[in-house]
Design an enzyme around this catalytic site. Structure first.
Site, mmCIF file in Angstrom:
data_model
loop_
_atom_site.group_PDB
_atom_site.id
_atom_site.type_symbol
_atom_site.label_atom_id
_atom_site.label_comp_id
_atom_site.label_asym_id
_atom_site.label_seq_id
_atom_site.Cartn_x
_atom_site.Cartn_y
_atom_site.Cartn_z
ATOM 1 N N ALA A 69 33.219 34.033 40.958
ATOM 2 C CA ALA A 69 33.820 32.763 41.366
ATOM 3 C C ALA A 69 35.308 32.993 41.631
ATOM 4 O O ALA A 69 35.862 34.021 41.255
ATOM 5 C CB ALA A 69 33.636 31.730 40.259
ATOM 6 N N GLN A 71 37.767 31.810 40.164
ATOM 7 C CA GLN A 71 38.467 32.035 38.892
ATOM 8 C C GLN A 71 37.788 33.114 38.049
ATOM 9 O O GLN A 71 37.884 33.108 36.819
ATOM 10 C CB GLN A 71 38.616 30.722 38.121
ATOM 11 C CG GLN A 71 39.663 29.792 38.703
ATOM 12 C CD GLN A 71 41.006 30.494 38.905
ATOM 13 O OE1 GLN A 71 41.436 31.311 38.114
ATOM 14 N NE2 GLN A 71 41.668 30.199 40.024
ATOM 15 N N SER A 72 37.097 34.046 38.696
ATOM 16 C CA SER A 72 36.409 35.115 37.959
ATOM 17 C C SER A 72 37.393 35.983 37.173
ATOM 18 O O SER A 72 38.327 36.548 37.736
ATOM 19 C CB SER A 72 35.630 35.992 38.932
ATOM 20 O OG SER A 72 35.221 37.186 38.287
ATOM 21 N N ASN A 73 37.122 36.093 35.882
ATOM 22 C CA ASN A 73 37.904 37.000 35.036
ATOM 23 C C ASN A 73 37.462 38.437 35.253
ATOM 24 O O ASN A 73 38.254 39.364 35.166
ATOM 25 C CB ASN A 73 37.717 36.621 33.569
ATOM 26 C CG ASN A 73 38.059 35.175 33.323
ATOM 27 O OD1 ASN A 73 39.190 34.775 33.533
ATOM 28 N ND2 ASN A 73 37.081 34.370 32.929
ATOM 29 N N CYS A 75 36.464 39.710 38.102
ATOM 30 C CA CYS A 75 37.092 40.208 39.332
ATOM 31 C C CYS A 75 38.552 40.581 39.065
ATOM 32 O O CYS A 75 39.031 41.609 39.538
ATOM 33 C CB CYS A 75 36.981 39.177 40.453
ATOM 34 S SG CYS A 75 35.284 39.016 41.071
#
Ligand SMILES: *Cc1c(COP(=O)(O)O)cnc(C)c1O
Length: 319
Positions: A69, A71-73, A75
């Protein structure tokens, strides 16, 4: 044993949450600070990436590709690790507002990752296309699936369980946010392999319990082969509660907001709005229902994610 590249600051501390424990009047609650794993504001993905990066480099990777997403942590941590190891990084991020760089996606960009925007439905398909393009142009891509929840990534949390044993802390329960499943799978596999009585309860972030149990059990079983065991972990032995899905992934309800306030104001600990707030809200509810009881010890496994607090969609709850 699979090769491992050390990335995290380990062991992460275990701290008592005395004031929250007192206020709730149930079990003694402690927190395992995997929000403090180090690189790029930390989080649980670094433990998995220690094994997945080693696998990628062994395969001659020059470009890491992954999905998540906006807000992917996962990534964000992948982008930082790629930068540190001189690899290119391409992220396929799903969002309804393409092009807005904030909080985690701002950090992705600062680490030099190339960002490709997609809808949640398009995400995996776009990733496959981009992988093929990168391959044909000689960029030696390596695909890291959602959350680095592969059997190899799961080994990071098998090691985390061993770390807990070395810290000589044996709670009755571990409570952890569970989504792509690798974190819970590694911890549950650790408990099985070490014959531990610790109950590893996953609070589901975005899957019905029956689905997540199969994902976690399968990852744990396949990961066990990588360490020379052939354990068959069945979904029945995996503990998942999916009562807290609310309005879905990334949509906080009053429960999550209250949990964030409680942790911040009583302990000075930040939870994230997507994962750990949901897991903490679940834990609090299960204490109030008497499932987690007075006299027991509960270890709340903090998996990170705090940069998302600064995304516009979440910031407004707290200012
Ligand atoms: C990815 C993530 C999780 C979920 O871990 P999985 O291994 O995907 O189940 C929990 N908390 C945070 C902060 C995360 O970024």
């Amino acid at each position: 044993m699979n090769p491992r590249i050390r990335l995290s600051h380990l062991p992460t501390p275990i701290e008592p949450l005395s004031k929250i424990s007192q206020q709730l009047g149930g079990p003694n609650i402690f927190v395992k600070r995997d929000d403090l794993t180090g690189i790029a504001f930390g989080g649980n993905k670094l433990r998995k990436l220690e094994f997945v990066l080693a696998e990628a480099l062994a395969n001659g990777a020059k470009t890491l590709i992954t999905v998540g997403a906006a807000q992917s942590n996962h990534c964000r941590q992948t982008a930082a690790v790629a930068a540190k190891f001189g690899l290119d990084c391409i992220l396929i991020l799903s969002t309804e507002n393409p092009g807005i760089l904030e909080a985690n996606s701002q950090l992705d960009s600062m680490f030099g990752a190339e960002i490709v925007w997609a809808t949640r439905e398009e995400r995996e398909g776009r990733a496959a296309e981009i992988f093929n393009q990168a391959w044909s142009t000689g960029r030696r891509p390596f695909m890291i699936p959602l959350g680095a929840s592969t059997p190899t990534g799961t080994l990071g949390y098998l090691e985390a369980f061993k770390e807990l044993q070395q810290q000589e802390f044996t709670p009755d329960w571990i409570v952890v946010a569970s989504s792509s499943g690798g974190t819970q799978a590694g911890l549950a596999l650790g408990a099985c392999l070490m014959g531990s009585e610790i109950k590893v309860l996953g609070i589901s972030i975005d899957h019905p319990a029956a689905e997540l149990k199969v994902i976690v059990a399968t990852l744990a079983s396949v990961a066990s082969e990588l360490v020379g065991e052939k354990l068959i972990v069945t979904p029945e032995v995996i503990l998942v509660n999916s009562d807290y899905l609310g309005q879905g992934y990334g949509v906080p309800s009053d429960r999550e907001i209250d949990a964030i306030r409680l942790f911040a104001r009583l302990e000075g600990v930040l939870l994230d709005p997507v994962y750990t707030a949901r897991a903490a809200a679940g834990m609090i509810d299960l204490i109030q229902k008497g499932v987690l009881k007075k006299g027991e010890q509960v270890l709340f496994w903090h998996t990170g994610g705090t940069p998302a607090l600064f995304a516009e969609q979440y910031k407004r709850y707290f200012v």
